[in-house]
Design an enzyme around this catalytic site. Structure first.
Site, PDB file in Angstrom:
ATOM      1  CG  ASP A 194       3.596   5.249   6.941  1.00  0.00           C
ATOM      2  OD1 ASP A 194       4.003   5.301   6.042  1.00  0.00           O
ATOM      3  OD2 ASP A 194       2.496   4.822   7.394  1.00  0.00           O
ATOM      4  CG  ASP A 204      -0.051   2.410   9.064  1.00  0.00           C
ATOM      5  OD1 ASP A 204       1.050   2.837   8.677  1.00  0.00           O
ATOM      6  OD2 ASP A 204      -0.671   1.508   8.470  1.00  0.00           O
ATOM      7  CG  ASP A 250       5.336   2.674   9.203  1.00  0.00           C
ATOM      8  OD1 ASP A 250       6.195   3.101   8.560  1.00  0.00           O
ATOM      9  OD2 ASP A 250       4.138   2.843   9.228  1.00  0.00           O
TER      10      ASP A 250
HETATM   11  P1  ADP Z   1       3.909   3.678   3.452  1.00  0.00           P
HETATM   12  O1  ADP Z   1       5.240   3.737   3.700  1.00  0.00           O
HETATM   13  O2  ADP Z   1       3.219   4.881   2.720  1.00  0.00           O
HETATM   14  O3  ADP Z   1       3.188   3.197   4.705  1.00  0.00           O
HETATM   15  P2  ADP Z   1       4.179   1.338   2.234  1.00  0.00           P
HETATM   16  O4  ADP Z   1       5.722   1.124   2.471  1.00  0.00           O
HETATM   17  O5  ADP Z   1       3.329   0.442   3.458  1.00  0.00           O
HETATM   18  O6  ADP Z   1       3.739   2.647   2.294  1.00  0.00           O
HETATM   19  O7  ADP Z   1       3.988   0.731   0.851  1.00  0.00           O
HETATM   20  C1  ADP Z   1       4.948   1.113  -0.115  1.00  0.00           C
HETATM   21  C2  ADP Z   1       4.500   0.515  -1.481  1.00  0.00           C
HETATM   22  O8  ADP Z   1       4.920  -0.705  -1.547  1.00  0.00           O
HETATM   23  C3  ADP Z   1       3.092   0.576  -1.919  1.00  0.00           C
HETATM   24  O9  ADP Z   1       2.813   1.814  -2.318  1.00  0.00           O
HETATM   25  C4  ADP Z   1       2.992  -0.503  -2.819  1.00  0.00           C
HETATM   26  O10 ADP Z   1       3.369  -0.352  -4.079  1.00  0.00           O
HETATM   27  C5  ADP Z   1       3.953  -1.708  -2.184  1.00  0.00           C
HETATM   28  N1  ADP Z   1       3.277  -2.671  -1.451  1.00  0.00           N
HETATM   29  C6  ADP Z   1       3.502  -2.893  -0.096  1.00  0.00           C
HETATM   30  N2  ADP Z   1       2.729  -3.959   0.294  1.00  0.00           N
HETATM   31  C7  ADP Z   1       2.179  -4.288  -0.551  1.00  0.00           C
HETATM   32  C8  ADP Z   1       1.100  -5.448  -1.057  1.00  0.00           C
HETATM   33  N3  ADP Z   1       0.608  -6.285   0.109  1.00  0.00           N
HETATM   34  N4  ADP Z   1       0.814  -5.587  -2.031  1.00  0.00           N
HETATM   35  C9  ADP Z   1       1.104  -4.560  -3.213  1.00  0.00           C
HETATM   36  N5  ADP Z   1       1.934  -3.830  -3.009  1.00  0.00           N
HETATM   37  C10 ADP Z   1       2.460  -3.521  -1.861  1.00  0.00           C
HETATM   38 MG    MG Z   2       1.795   2.955   6.327  1.00  0.00          MG
END
Ligand code: ADP
Ligand code: MG
Length: 625
Positions: free
Chosen positions: A318, A516, A520
């Site tokens: 991730d 994390d 995930d």
């Molecule tokens: P990754 O898969 O790299 O861990 P996430 O899936 O956690 O990333 O997040 C993907 C996208 O979803 C972020 O880049 C953001 O645009 C949006 N996002 C997720 N959670 C939030 C939040 N709490 N507030 C604003 N945007 C969010």
């Molecule tokens: Mg993450």
């Protein structure tokens, strides 16, 4: 007296008794009484505990185990006049048992030692006054003062002060970690230099140490297939050996061999064929490995995870919070109506309920600007999309373009288009169908990510994959600095997309997924080995994973993978050697009149070698490269 010291004491007594008898036999004859006394001591100290264990297994669980074989073999040896050989057998058996228990206890003790580090009391702030309370009475929301040198009593979040924390107890990492308001604090870590105030986020029995203990306890139930093999083998084989030796004895009598000689031969066979080395081969290696790993901040939920990790050929990561620090920073703010100070408090109000790294960035930005968050209720997070909530005037939301589309808002604004073409994560914010503004957030790769990935590739990992819910340009910027190619980057993923991709990869090779976040969890569960960022990651991720990476050092991940492979290699060596030695000894016992002393030395020597070979893993801690 602990079990360990008792074991060790009994072993030493057995060896002492044996030594006296040996001196008398081979060096200088000692008085008869002394020698007999010494032998009786060796038989009692070495044989009685094993006999009791064996009877417990037999009567309690109807299981025959190797302890029984050893006691029977020693008694058989004594009954044919080979008293000294019987004592050697018991002494070496006792010694290998003690070594084995030391190894087995180590992993558990590593965690139990943490319990000793828990402070008894904490300084709670109530209405401006500080009172000393028992740590188990702390509740989420309480504020606690940490003086320099104090241990963090439960998990919490720093609310006042800036300072450094020594987290080596939890992560194995000796470099102090800088903390500022909003940073997470872990139970049993040490506040080094400043007076800090923290807000309690978990009670004592849900804090880090309790969770680690739960992980390790759970781990003991999850045996590796090779462990199950040696258990199974030990069971079946013990019965076969007993029955075989008795049969051999009867056959020899029937053939007219004198009773004493037949008994001697049968006893030799019993010793030669006992599967001690085979049974100990696997646990000696696995438990040593689990224990070194735990000391290096890598917690395996059992030997099964270790065994699967050794076979992994593809590592999927991730991005946010895993390859990157998750300590993002707001890099720009665009307000479409009014100014930043009118919408940031609302945005911070929703994000106050989120554990996402983006939320942390917004909180820090608010502190920097001296703003306070508005009150927002009914907050719901949509992993990989964003977050929604409501205040008195109606619905509020924040998230990526998917969230914008869901709310029916339009993204056609010049400044926003410009922002979105950059390589920072853009979070849009709005009320109902109206877009109010956006912020850009930049996250940095962890200092160790690049070296960790390089180490994995060096170790023969053929495929590295990056998966993220973030946009592709952002993902590519991070990937580039980490030596991950464009083809290996998968962006704009929803949680279920991550699962599907893991599934697809798992059809070709064994896959480890490192993550994390809440988003995930499903992928962690689906992967052959799910690895959660333990200290920084979410609880859900930790639950779903097979391995918790308490240290944030990505090079430890590569080290853990190497350790897993080394462990499997040692297990293969051990099993080959143990089974081979047994075949040789049994052949000798059956067809070549192998003398009993040689059988004893071959058998116990082999067992000892196998245990020591396993313990070799303990010597080499998992450190970076
Ligand atoms: P990754 O898969 O790299 O861990 P996430 O899936 O956690 O990333 O997040 C993907 C996208 O979803 C972020 O880049 C953001 O645009 C949006 N996002 C997720 N959670 C939030 C939040 N709490 N507030 C604003 N945007 C969010
Ligand atoms: Mg993450």
């Amino acid at each position: 007296m602990t079990d360990d010291t008792r074991d060790l004491g009994l072993t030493l007594l057995t060896i002492l008794g044996l030594a006296v008898a040996m001196v008398s036999r081979f060096a200088m004859p000692l008085p008869e009484v002394l020698v007999s006394g010494a032998l009786i001591l060796a038989y009692l100290a070495g044989g009685v505990p094993a006999g009791i264990e064996a009877l417990k297994e037999l009567l309690g669980k109807f299981r025959l185990d190797i302890d029984l074989l050893m006691v029977v073999a020693a008694l058989a040896a004594a009954s044919v006049g080979a008293v000294l050989e019987g004592a050697v057998l018991l002494a070496l058996f006792s010694l290998s048992g003690t070594l084995e228990h030391r190894a087995l206890g180590k992993a558990r003790r590593a965690v139990e030692a943490l319990m000793a580090l828990r402070p008894e009391t904490a300084l709670r702030v109530v209405a401006g006054r500080v009172e000393e309370v028992a740590v188990r009475d702390l509740a989420p929301g309480d504020h606690v003062v940490l003086r320099p040198g104090a241990r963090v009593p439960v998990d919490g979040v720093l609310s006042e002060g800036v300072g450094e924390i020594d987290e080596s107890t939890i992560t194995g990492e000796s470099v102090p970690v800088a903390k500022e308001p909003g940073s997470k604090l872990h139970e049993a870590t040490v506040n080094l230099n400043a007076v800090l105030t923290m807000e309690v986020s978990r009670t004592l029995d849900q804090s880090t140490v309790a969770r680690m203990i739960a992980l390790v306890t759970e781990a003991q139930g999850m045996k590796a297939p090779s462990e199950r093999f040696s258990d199974w083998f030990g069971q079946r084989y013990t019965v076969a050996v007993l029955v075989g030796s008795v049969t051999a004895f009867l056959v020899m009598l029937w053939m007219g061999i004198p009773q004493a000689q037949a008994l001697y031969q049968a006893a030799t066979l019993l010793v030669a064929a006992s599967p001690c080395a085979v049974v100990i081969s696997v646990p000696a290696a696995i438990l040593s490995a689990l224990s070194v790993a735990a000391r290096g901040g890598v917690l395996f939920k059992g030997g099964a995870a270790l065994e699967r990790l050794a076979e992994v050929k593809t590592f999927a990561f991730d991005k946010t919070g895993t390859l990157t620090t998750g300590r993002a920073e707001v890099t720009s703010v665009v307000a479409l109506e009014g100014d930043a100070s009118s919408f940031l408090p609302l945005l911070a109000g929703i994000e106050a309920h989120s554990e996402h790294p983006i939320a942390g960035a917004i909180r820090r930005e608010m502190t920097k600007r001296g703003l306070t968050a508005a009150v927002v209720n009914d907050v719901v997070t949509s992993p990989s999309e964003g977050i929604t909530g409501a205040d008195a005037e109606g619905q509020l939301w924040a998230g990526n373009p998917r969230m914008v589309a869901r709310m029916g808002a339009a993204l056609d604004h010049v400044t926003l288009t410009e922002m979105a073409s950059g390589s920072h994560t853009v979070v849009y914010f709005g009320r109902g169908p109206r877009l109010l503004g956006a912020i850009a957030v930049a996250d940095q790769p962890r200092a160790t990510s690049q070296a960790g990935i390089a180490a994995l590739r060096r170790d023969g990992i053929s495929q590295i994959v990056m998966m993220t819910g973030d946009r592709r340009p952002v993902a590519l910027r991070i990937a580039q600095t980490l030596g991950i190619t464009e083809a290996e980057v998968h962006a704009d993923m929803l949680p279920q997309d991550k699962v599907m991709l893991v599934d697809e990869l798992a059809r070709v090779t064994k896959v480890a997924f490192v993550g994390d976040g809440v988003n995930d969890a499903a992928a962690l569960a689906r992967a052959d080995v799910g690895i959660a960022m333990g200290a920084a990651g979410s609880e859900v991720a930790l639950q779903a994973a097979d391995v918790a990476l308490l240290s944030e050092d990505m090079q430890r991940l590569a080290a853990a993978h190497r350790l897993a492979r080394r462990t499997m290699r040692i297990i293969r060596q051990n099993l080959t050697f143990a089974i081979g030695a047994m075949v040789v000894l049994v052949t000798g016992g059956l067809f070549f009149h192998l003398p009993l002393p040689l059988a004893v030395i071959g058998h116990e020597g082999g067992t000892l070698l196998v245990v020591l070979n396993g313990l070799r893993l303990l010597v080499d801690p998992i450190r970076t490269t």
